[in-house]
Design a protein around this motif. Sequence first.
Motif, PDB file in Angstrom:
ATOM      1  N   LEU A  22       0.822  -1.210   0.000  1.00 22.73           N
ATOM      2  CA  LEU A  22       0.000   0.000   0.000  1.00 22.73           C
ATOM      3  C   LEU A  22       0.855   1.259   0.000  1.00 22.73           C
ATOM      4  O   LEU A  22       0.531   2.243  -0.680  1.00 22.73           O
ATOM      5  CB  LEU A  22      -0.932  -0.010   1.204  1.00 22.73           C
ATOM      6  CG  LEU A  22      -1.951  -1.167   1.249  1.00 22.73           C
ATOM      7  CD1 LEU A  22      -2.822  -1.069   2.494  1.00 22.73           C
ATOM      8  CD2 LEU A  22      -2.811  -1.176  -0.015  1.00 22.73           C
ATOM      9  N   LEU A  23       1.949   1.256   0.745  1.00 25.63           N
ATOM     10  CA  LEU A  23       2.850   2.413   0.743  1.00 25.63           C
ATOM     11  C   LEU A  23       3.496   2.590  -0.632  1.00 25.63           C
ATOM     12  O   LEU A  23       3.660   3.713  -1.116  1.00 25.63           O
ATOM     13  CB  LEU A  23       3.924   2.247   1.816  1.00 25.63           C
ATOM     14  CG  LEU A  23       3.434   2.367   3.262  1.00 25.63           C
ATOM     15  CD1 LEU A  23       4.543   1.982   4.233  1.00 25.63           C
ATOM     16  CD2 LEU A  23       2.944   3.783   3.554  1.00 25.63           C
ATOM     17  N   SER A  24       3.863   1.465  -1.274  1.00 29.91           N
ATOM     18  CA  SER A  24       4.450   1.544  -2.610  1.00 29.91           C
ATOM     19  C   SER A  24       3.428   2.033  -3.623  1.00 29.91           C
ATOM     20  O   SER A  24       3.759   2.786  -4.556  1.00 29.91           O
ATOM     21  CB  SER A  24       4.975   0.174  -3.039  1.00 29.91           C
ATOM     22  OG  SER A  24       6.032  -0.258  -2.208  1.00 29.91           O
ATOM     23  N   ALA A  25       2.170   1.595  -3.463  1.00 37.09           N
ATOM     24  CA  ALA A  25       1.116   1.996  -4.392  1.00 37.09           C
ATOM     25  C   ALA A  25       0.937   3.511  -4.404  1.00 37.09           C
ATOM     26  O   ALA A  25       0.642   4.111  -5.446  1.00 37.09           O
ATOM     27  CB  ALA A  25      -0.190   1.302  -4.026  1.00 37.09           C
ATOM     28  N   ARG A  26       1.102   4.126  -3.245  1.00 37.99           N
ATOM     29  CA  ARG A  26       1.021   5.581  -3.180  1.00 37.99           C
ATOM     30  C   ARG A  26       2.118   6.221  -4.021  1.00 37.99           C
ATOM     31  O   ARG A  26       1.906   7.227  -4.716  1.00 37.99           O
ATOM     32  CB  ARG A  26       1.163   6.058  -1.731  1.00 37.99           C
ATOM     33  CG  ARG A  26       0.000   5.752  -0.825  1.00 37.99           C
ATOM     34  CD  ARG A  26       0.334   6.249   0.578  1.00 37.99           C
ATOM     35  NE  ARG A  26      -0.776   6.081   1.494  1.00 37.99           N
ATOM     36  CZ  ARG A  26      -0.712   6.385   2.801  1.00 37.99           C
ATOM     37  NH1 ARG A  26       0.415   6.887   3.302  1.00 37.99           N
ATOM     38  NH2 ARG A  26      -1.766   6.197   3.572  1.00 37.99           N
TER      39      ARG A  26
END
Length: 416
Positions: free
Chosen positions: A85-89
Amino acid sequence: MAHEEVVERYSALARAASAGEAVVDRAPDAFAEGCLGAAGYDDTAGLPEGALRAGLGCGDPVAVAEPRAGETVLDLGSGGGIDVLLSARRVGPSGRVYGLDASADMVALARRNAAEAGAANTEFVCGTIEAIPLPDRAVDVVISNCVVNLSGDKAAVLAETFRVLRPGGRLGISDVVFSGADAEAGGGADPGPRAAAGHRVGCAAGSLTLAGYHDLLLESGFIDASITLTADHGDGVHPAIVQATKPAISPGLEIRPMRDTDAGPVLAIYQAGLDGGQASFETVAPTWERFTAGKLARPRYVAVDIDTGEVAGWVAASPTSARPVYAGVVEHSLYVHPGCQGRGVGRALLSAFISASEQAGIWTIQAGVFPDNAPSLALHRALGFRVVGVRERVGRRHGLWRDVVMLERRSTVTGT
């Protein structure tokens, strides 16, 4: 601990997180300093509570790897999905992030967390990190958070990571490593304290030593490798940042470690270079047995055409002496297929070799080049080689005396 036991342990933790329970997979006093789980991140605002509860890592690999807009990222052992999720941001709607986990319960939990977060650019896959279910050269970045140490076949993990990365792709992971005087000097003669420390911090299959990690990265084909210890948790156990890069090369090509199956094309390119008259005093390429016996086991690289698999060039090196004082001094050989010249193959191969050689403890690379081989002289000078002299009329080729320009490159990283 067997693979099945590891999967069951984390499946149970996923079910606990889904039920709203606190999740911990290490002893309460495992990490005396530093951060564990979600506490190790700088910014988790807006992430689902379920992802935070299932954060079981030992660092922040997203901050280490720094995914950029439009990139494709793979998280090995994605757990509840916090790093996905952090990478998706970071990669945004034009990028994509894959989460891979061996626990179906973790994958289900992560999918629910991604749906809650509205992260449409994510995909979670159930599978093992030793056999990544993605095609070759599918991703730009590979991250992982305290998972590689859980694998019983770490060589396979790093080889698969290298395979799925695109040329120039990068590895940025947080992991646990073992650094102790006994381990670094002799590989860890007494495994008892090391095993006990590993179980204390949740490393079911045992952490690698610093030297062991470096060796596996080199064997897998990575360059620019670095391992940075971030804390000391006693008994030689350290959380660490591990970074490395897959060698870059022009589009349509890939650099990978040389294999025995490359023997035919490697020797054919060697012979073509000899036939050109500007490569060596030799006139006939050796047998593969002689070739491989005379070269260092690594680093050895080939450049291959992605579409056809044909070898476009190779680089390898021979020791200059058997005396220990010259252990870090080698003479390299670099050959490019005549039909592939002008595509940057030689420069890419030599650049990768230089980086990998420093990782392998080599401090000086030597080369001998005929004076009229202007392209080779220009390439070597461009990559930091200096002329140290000329051996005049040192040998004859086809009845003609030839001079040899002697070049060397002294590392500013190794042997300083």
